[in-house]
Design an enzyme around this catalytic site. Structure first.
Site, PDB file in Angstrom:
ATOM      1  N   CYS A 156       0.847  -1.188   0.000  1.00 29.39           N
ATOM      2  CA  CYS A 156       0.000   0.000   0.000  1.00 29.39           C
ATOM      3  C   CYS A 156       0.887   1.244   0.000  1.00 29.39           C
ATOM      4  O   CYS A 156       2.016   1.216   0.456  1.00 29.39           O
ATOM      5  CB  CYS A 156      -0.932   0.089   1.215  1.00 29.39           C
ATOM      6  SG  CYS A 156      -1.911  -1.373   1.482  1.00 29.39           S
ATOM      7  N   ARG A 177       2.839   0.393  -5.493  1.00 27.58           N
ATOM      8  CA  ARG A 177       2.763  -0.300  -4.211  1.00 27.58           C
ATOM      9  C   ARG A 177       1.441  -1.054  -4.035  1.00 27.58           C
ATOM     10  O   ARG A 177       1.258  -1.782  -3.059  1.00 27.58           O
ATOM     11  CB  ARG A 177       2.910   0.698  -3.056  1.00 27.58           C
ATOM     12  CG  ARG A 177       4.178   1.508  -3.128  1.00 27.58           C
ATOM     13  CD  ARG A 177       4.225   2.517  -2.006  1.00 27.58           C
ATOM     14  NE  ARG A 177       4.389   1.863  -0.733  1.00 27.58           N
ATOM     15  CZ  ARG A 177       5.544   1.522  -0.200  1.00 27.58           C
ATOM     16  NH1 ARG A 177       6.655   1.789  -0.848  1.00 27.58           N
ATOM     17  NH2 ARG A 177       5.602   0.930   0.963  1.00 27.58           N
ATOM     18  N   TRP A 188      -3.033  -2.439  -1.519  1.00 28.79           N
ATOM     19  CA  TRP A 188      -2.800  -3.822  -1.936  1.00 28.79           C
ATOM     20  C   TRP A 188      -3.435  -4.661  -0.831  1.00 28.79           C
ATOM     21  O   TRP A 188      -2.996  -4.651   0.312  1.00 28.79           O
ATOM     22  CB  TRP A 188      -1.311  -4.114  -2.045  1.00 28.79           C
ATOM     23  CG  TRP A 188      -1.029  -5.516  -2.474  1.00 28.79           C
ATOM     24  CD1 TRP A 188      -1.146  -6.031  -3.725  1.00 28.79           C
ATOM     25  CD2 TRP A 188      -0.572  -6.596  -1.640  1.00 28.79           C
ATOM     26  NE1 TRP A 188      -0.803  -7.363  -3.724  1.00 28.79           N
ATOM     27  CE2 TRP A 188      -0.446  -7.735  -2.455  1.00 28.79           C
ATOM     28  CE3 TRP A 188      -0.272  -6.703  -0.285  1.00 28.79           C
ATOM     29  CZ2 TRP A 188      -0.021  -8.965  -1.966  1.00 28.79           C
ATOM     30  CZ3 TRP A 188       0.150  -7.928   0.208  1.00 28.79           C
ATOM     31  CH2 TRP A 188       0.275  -9.047  -0.640  1.00 28.79           C
ATOM     32  N   ASN A 221      -0.457   1.436   6.122  1.00 29.44           N
ATOM     33  CA  ASN A 221       0.310   0.496   5.306  1.00 29.44           C
ATOM     34  C   ASN A 221       0.973  -0.492   6.257  1.00 29.44           C
ATOM     35  O   ASN A 221       1.736  -0.075   7.134  1.00 29.44           O
ATOM     36  CB  ASN A 221       1.379   1.268   4.507  1.00 29.44           C
ATOM     37  CG  ASN A 221       2.369   0.346   3.827  1.00 29.44           C
ATOM     38  OD1 ASN A 221       2.020  -0.770   3.451  1.00 29.44           O
ATOM     39  ND2 ASN A 221       3.599   0.786   3.664  1.00 29.44           N
ATOM     40  N   GLY A 222       0.677  -1.772   6.097  1.00 33.98           N
ATOM     41  CA  GLY A 222       1.262  -2.786   6.985  1.00 33.98           C
ATOM     42  C   GLY A 222       0.202  -3.810   7.358  1.00 33.98           C
ATOM     43  O   GLY A 222      -0.838  -3.918   6.685  1.00 33.98           O
ATOM     44  N   GLU A 273      13.801 -17.420 -13.532  1.00 33.29           N
ATOM     45  CA  GLU A 273      13.395 -16.029 -13.752  1.00 33.29           C
ATOM     46  C   GLU A 273      12.446 -15.897 -14.957  1.00 33.29           C
ATOM     47  O   GLU A 273      11.463 -15.161 -14.907  1.00 33.29           O
ATOM     48  CB  GLU A 273      14.641 -15.151 -13.918  1.00 33.29           C
ATOM     49  CG  GLU A 273      14.388 -13.686 -14.207  1.00 33.29           C
ATOM     50  CD  GLU A 273      13.558 -12.964 -13.145  1.00 33.29           C
ATOM     51  OE1 GLU A 273      13.309 -13.532 -12.078  1.00 33.29           O
ATOM     52  OE2 GLU A 273      13.130 -11.834 -13.422  1.00 33.29           O
ATOM     53  N   LYS A 327       8.662 -14.453 -14.620  1.00 35.33           N
ATOM     54  CA  LYS A 327       8.186 -13.319 -15.434  1.00 35.33           C
ATOM     55  C   LYS A 327       6.911 -13.696 -16.168  1.00 35.33           C
ATOM     56  O   LYS A 327       5.957 -12.946 -16.188  1.00 35.33           O
ATOM     57  CB  LYS A 327       9.230 -12.927 -16.469  1.00 35.33           C
ATOM     58  CG  LYS A 327      10.268 -11.886 -16.304  1.00 35.33           C
ATOM     59  CD  LYS A 327      10.099 -10.661 -15.542  1.00 35.33           C
ATOM     60  CE  LYS A 327       9.885 -10.845 -14.078  1.00 35.33           C
ATOM     61  NZ  LYS A 327      10.945 -10.397 -13.216  1.00 35.33           N
ATOM     62  N   GLU A 374       3.897 -14.189 -13.805  1.00 35.32           N
ATOM     63  CA  GLU A 374       3.576 -12.953 -13.093  1.00 35.32           C
ATOM     64  C   GLU A 374       2.715 -12.002 -13.930  1.00 35.32           C
ATOM     65  O   GLU A 374       1.802 -11.376 -13.403  1.00 35.32           O
ATOM     66  CB  GLU A 374       4.902 -12.272 -12.738  1.00 35.32           C
ATOM     67  CG  GLU A 374       4.791 -10.955 -12.016  1.00 35.32           C
ATOM     68  CD  GLU A 374       6.164 -10.364 -11.688  1.00 35.32           C
ATOM     69  OE1 GLU A 374       7.158 -10.757 -12.310  1.00 35.32           O
ATOM     70  OE2 GLU A 374       6.218  -9.505 -10.813  1.00 35.32           O
ATOM     71  N   HIS A 399      12.439 -36.495 -13.362  1.00 36.17           N
ATOM     72  CA  HIS A 399      12.166 -37.119 -12.064  1.00 36.17           C
ATOM     73  C   HIS A 399      10.731 -36.873 -11.604  1.00 36.17           C
ATOM     74  O   HIS A 399      10.472 -36.757 -10.405  1.00 36.17           O
ATOM     75  CB  HIS A 399      13.169 -36.609 -11.020  1.00 36.17           C
ATOM     76  CG  HIS A 399      14.577 -37.022 -11.331  1.00 36.17           C
ATOM     77  ND1 HIS A 399      15.017 -38.316 -11.233  1.00 36.17           N
ATOM     78  CD2 HIS A 399      15.629 -36.303 -11.808  1.00 36.17           C
ATOM     79  CE1 HIS A 399      16.284 -38.394 -11.603  1.00 36.17           C
ATOM     80  NE2 HIS A 399      16.679 -37.190 -11.964  1.00 36.17           N
ATOM     81  N   LYS A 417       4.665  -3.662  -6.521  1.00 35.61           N
ATOM     82  CA  LYS A 417       6.108  -3.592  -6.760  1.00 35.61           C
ATOM     83  C   LYS A 417       6.898  -3.807  -5.481  1.00 35.61           C
ATOM     84  O   LYS A 417       7.944  -4.435  -5.479  1.00 35.61           O
ATOM     85  CB  LYS A 417       6.430  -2.219  -7.359  1.00 35.61           C
ATOM     86  CG  LYS A 417       7.892  -2.009  -7.698  1.00 35.61           C
ATOM     87  CD  LYS A 417       8.175  -2.421  -9.103  1.00 35.61           C
ATOM     88  CE  LYS A 417       9.626  -2.338  -9.471  1.00 35.61           C
ATOM     89  NZ  LYS A 417      10.019  -3.473 -10.317  1.00 35.61           N
TER      90      LYS A 417
END
Ligand code: M6R
Length: 588
Positions: free
Chosen positions: A2, A27, A71, A95-96, A461, A465, A468, A484, A583
């Protein structure tokens, strides 16, 4: 996460708050809201979704106000759960996470109070209303003493107009002041500007903000003097520069990001203390999350190969819970683009408490991580706006590889690494094939990314990406591991992206290629080895320039970033703001 903002000054607050919120949308963007003090009460506007949903804000009068972009953690992303939360004489943005919210709420419910939201934050407004008897700062301190978890709070009280109280505990908060105006925000871009002096609140500190006047208070409640932080205000580099999305623009900035983040430690005297520590280091731990964690995996391969120093790469959110062992001469790298990731901060703190020296690798100079680390190494990727990390990953690789090169027993010349600036430019120009790959992948039921040795980091990565921003299920695997168990999932609807940059391992990796091709899968090969162009069963190749193999992740990630971007766009998603994400992840 947030983002929170505040303004107290001689101008209408709402338009200023709105602009600040837009700069903090990275955020979170589940919902947004603004409250101003007006006519002895509050003017409130909230919306589900992005900050733009608040426009217009002309009906919000008042020269003092607070705002929030959310968020969601507790409660769905609805207008009811959007901040600010108002109760009685108080309006609060948070925020938290308040971990003891249930207990505190129970107490309010027993008093017969009603809650309008499902959030953990609303209870703060209730506690303030219950506890307020004229001493605003004292009341805020008493309420905060009861909160467990993390918070940055901005609080309005209708009984004390023209004032905002701000407090911080484990969530970032900065205050800006210039003549007749004061600002408050989770991050610098929302308040930086001409003549604004910026102060960073530390955990346990509070600020009382008025028009042109701000007072700071320490943990004990006594007033403290704070020194403004030095920052470079380059203006908000928020232009897309002709690109449709920030992500595409930022991928294009990878070469500059590498160039700016490489460090020749052996020639730069400002790093001499850090180099002394490096020379006495026998064990390295790298703690990080997400993409930053993948840069740590690449660094492990490079450092162990070149320096013969054991490197352990740790997921930051797990670090504290496994009772980590810090032996003498251990150096811990905490890698975080934002420098605000709560999991990474907590892990770095844990490592310090156990006696390790901590070196921060971060892109944000005034971040929380910079304040707690023993050494700070900056990546210079420039501000990254897209939620998906691209150029910052390249910068982290460049910096970590610089450390590996410095530690190298072979003392390789710095040019081995600096060549990658030009090589990455060539790579960008060779990625035209991605426009052809993306349509063939966009309807896949799942995509696998395979790599052996150092290529493994970009298997992870590339997969992260893709999932996401395009929401396609995807996994990154060491090339030898698929057989396996996971091979059972592979059929003719399973695209497989294979990374192949190390000649000595290529034949082994090709075994995996043959295994998936014989199950009908289509292989997309990213390689710097020209002899594998036209290899049996492979029609699709992205040929990278030949390079020093151990540093090849700097190049091989570029087509993978572009691939994720193209697939997301083809599937109709906004790659800059993927659903459910933000982010900067400032909650545990
Ligand atoms: O700011 P940080 O580098 O600490 O962030 C860590 C992760 O949250 C971040 O890398 C995340 O995985 C990226 N959005 C992935 O693109």
């Amino acid at each position: 996460m947030c983002g929170i903002v505040g303004y107290c000054g001689h101008k209408n607050a709402a338009p200023i708050l709105l602009e600040g919120l837009k700069k903090l949308e990275y955020r979170g963007y589940d919902s947004a809201g603004i409250a101003t003090l007006c006519g002895g009460g509050f003017c409130l506007k909230r919306c589900k979704g992005r900050v733009d949903g608040l426009v217009p804000v002309s009906e919000l009068a008042g020269k003092t106000g607070i705002g929030h972009t959310r968020w969601a953690t507790h409660g769905a992303p609805t207008e009811e759960n959007a901040h600010p939360h108002c109760y009685g004489r108080f309006a609060v943005v948070h925020n938290g996470i308040i971990e003891n919210e249930a207990l505190l709420k129970e107490e309010c419910l027993l008093r017969g109070e009603h809650f309008a939201s499902e959030t953990d934050s609303e209870v703060i407004a209730h506690l303030l209303e219950e506890g307020f008897a004229g001493d605003l700062l004292g009341c805020v301190r008493k309420v905060c003493a009861r909160l467990r978890g993390s918070y940055a709070l901005a609080i309005l009280c209708s009984a004390e107009p023209d004032k905002i109280i701000a407090v911080r505990e484990k969530s970032p908060l900065i205050v800006g002041a210039r003549r007749k105006e004061c600002f408050l925000a989770s991050d610098l871009p929302a308040i930086a500007g001409e003549g604004v002096e910026v102060y960073a609140l530390a955990d346990g500190e509070a600020a009382c903000i008025g028009a042109g006047e701000v007072k700071f208070y320490g943990k004990t409640g006594a007033e403290v003097q704070k020194t403004p932080v030095i920052y470079d205000f380059e203006g908000e580099n928020a232009e897309k520069g002709g690109y449709t999305h920030y992500m595409e623009k930022e991928i294009g900035e990878v070469p500059a990001s590498i160039a700016n983040s490489l460090i020749d430690f052996s020639s730069e005297s400002r790093y001499s203390d850090f180099c002394k520590v490096l020379c006495q280091t026998y064990y390295i731990q790298i703690i990080a999350c997400g993409t930053a964690y993948h840069s740590g995996i690449a660094a492990k391969y490079a450092m162990e190969r070149l320096a013969r120093i054991p490197v352990e790469v740790c997921i930051a959110s797990e670090y504290r819970y496994r009772d980590p062992i810090i032996s003498p001469h251990t150096l811990v790298f905490a890698v975080s683009q934002s420098g605000e990731t709560a999991d990474t901060l907590a892990a770095a703190q844990c490592a310090r408490e156990r006696g390790a020296l901590v070196a921060a690798i971060t892109n944000v100079p005034y971040s929380s991580l910079t304040r707690m680390a023993d050494f700070v190494l900056f990546t210079h990727a420039g501000r990254e706006i897209a939620v998906a990390a691209t150029k910052s990953y390249a910068a982290q690789l460049a910096l970590l590889f610089s450390v590996a090169l410095f530690l190298s027993k072979e003392r390789l010349p710095f040019s081995v690494l600096s060549d990658f600036v030009e090589l990455s430019r060539h790579t960008l120009s060779r990625c035209f094939c991605i426009a052809d790959w993306a349509p063939r992948m966009k309807e896949a039921k799942s995509v696998f990314f395979l790599g052996r040795g150092v290529d493994y980091c970009n298997a992870l990565e590339g997969s992260l990406k893709l999932k996401e921003i395009s929401y396609l299920p995807s996994e990154g695997y060491p090339a030898g591991e698929l057989k396996h168990g996971t091979l059972a999932l592979v059929d003719d609807r399973t695209p497989i992206v294979v990374l192949l940059t190390q000649r000595a391992l290529a034949e082994k990796t090709m075994n995996a290629v043959h295994e998936v091709v014989s199950r009908g899968a289509e292989v997309f090969l990213v390689t710097s080895l020209p002899e594998y162009v036209g290899a049996e069963g492979i029609r699709s190749v992205c040929l990278l320039p030949e390079c020093a193999e151990i540093f090849s992740p700097l190049l091989s990630v570029i087509p993978l970033q572009l691939l994720a971007y193209r697939v997301a766009v083809l599937r109709g998603y906004d790659p800059d703001k993927p659903r459910n994400l933000a982010k900067s992840v400032t909650v545990e």
